[in-house]
Design a protein around this motif. Structure first.
Motif, PDB file in Angstrom:
ATOM      1  N   UNK A   1       0.839  -1.211   0.000  1.00 48.61           N
ATOM      2  CA  UNK A   1       0.000   0.000   0.000  1.00 48.61           C
ATOM      3  C   UNK A   1       0.871   1.257   0.000  1.00 48.61           C
ATOM      4  N   UNK A   2       1.977   1.216   0.732  1.00 42.00           N
ATOM      5  CA  UNK A   2       2.899   2.355   0.746  1.00 42.00           C
ATOM      6  C   UNK A   2       3.528   2.574  -0.636  1.00 42.00           C
ATOM      7  N   UNK A   3       3.876   1.482  -1.310  1.00 43.88           N
ATOM      8  CA  UNK A   3       4.457   1.605  -2.646  1.00 43.88           C
ATOM      9  C   UNK A   3       3.445   2.199  -3.613  1.00 43.88           C
ATOM     10  N   UNK A   4       2.198   1.748  -3.524  1.00 48.43           N
ATOM     11  CA  UNK A   4       1.139   2.324  -4.360  1.00 48.43           C
ATOM     12  C   UNK A   4       1.014   3.822  -4.110  1.00 48.43           C
ATOM     13  N   UNK A   5       0.978   4.211  -2.843  1.00 49.15           N
ATOM     14  CA  UNK A   5       0.855   5.630  -2.495  1.00 49.15           C
ATOM     15  C   UNK A   5       2.033   6.431  -3.037  1.00 49.15           C
ATOM     16  N   UNK A   6       3.188   5.808  -3.108  1.00 48.16           N
ATOM     17  CA  UNK A   6       4.386   6.481  -3.619  1.00 48.16           C
ATOM     18  C   UNK A   6       4.311   6.719  -5.130  1.00 48.16           C
TER      19      UNK A   6
END
Length: 165
Positions: free
Chosen positions: A109-114
């Motif tokens: 999810x953090x990678x997506x947000x990035x």
């Protein structure tokens, strides 16, 4: 058997080539942005985005393959890379022991947000910037029934497997 082979009229041929070129140019730029911003391939991004949109954060591998129109074996490989990176987990499906469920992790999810802000920027600049809101509605109205027609035939990943002899 007809005497002349089927053909496309000039307008159809022009529309086809324009669609293919637009799709290729857009995908190339999107892939570059995803690699630069998050070290993700386009397919990996699609997988994470589908999982991120899922209410449970999970989907069966077969459903993911059908959704992104990718082979089962190719998806297994990509999911393995994402699992090694800690972005997803894979486990046996609770509903069907023959199926595998993929679940997005907090790191996924953090990678997506990035990557999302840059992804949206590329799509906005390349596709929507030159279109009016009315053009965007017309484009969606034109492409939606075509997509639905193409989706009416099960994707290859959903077709029954042939037995090797």
């Amino acid at each position: 058997m007809p005497d002349t082979p089927p053909s496309l009229d000039p307008a159809q041929l022009g529309a086809y080539f324009a669609l293919v070129e637009v799709s290729s140019l857009l995908r190339h730029q999107v892939e570059q942005q995803l690699r630069d911003a998050g070290d993700l391939s386009f397919v990996q991004f699609q997988l994470l985005a589908r999982l991120g949109d899922s209410p449970t954060g999970s989907q069966r591998m077969t459903d993911l393959a059908d959704g992104v129109v990718y082979s089962r074996s190719g998806l297994t490989y990509q999911a393995g890379l994402l699992e090694k990176a800690g972005l997803v987990t894979r486990s046996p499906s609770a509903d069907d022991e023959r199926s595998v469920t993929v679940t997005i992790t907090d790191a996924g999810r953090e990678r997506l947000a990035k990557v999302f802000p840059g992804h949206i920027e590329v799509v906005q600049q390349l596709l929507f910037e030159v279109l009016s809101p009315r053009d965007v509605q017309a484009l969606a109205a034109l492409l939606t029934p075509v997509r639905d027609h193409m989706r009416s035939t099960p994707p290859r990943s959903a077709a029954p497997r042939r037995r090797r002899r």
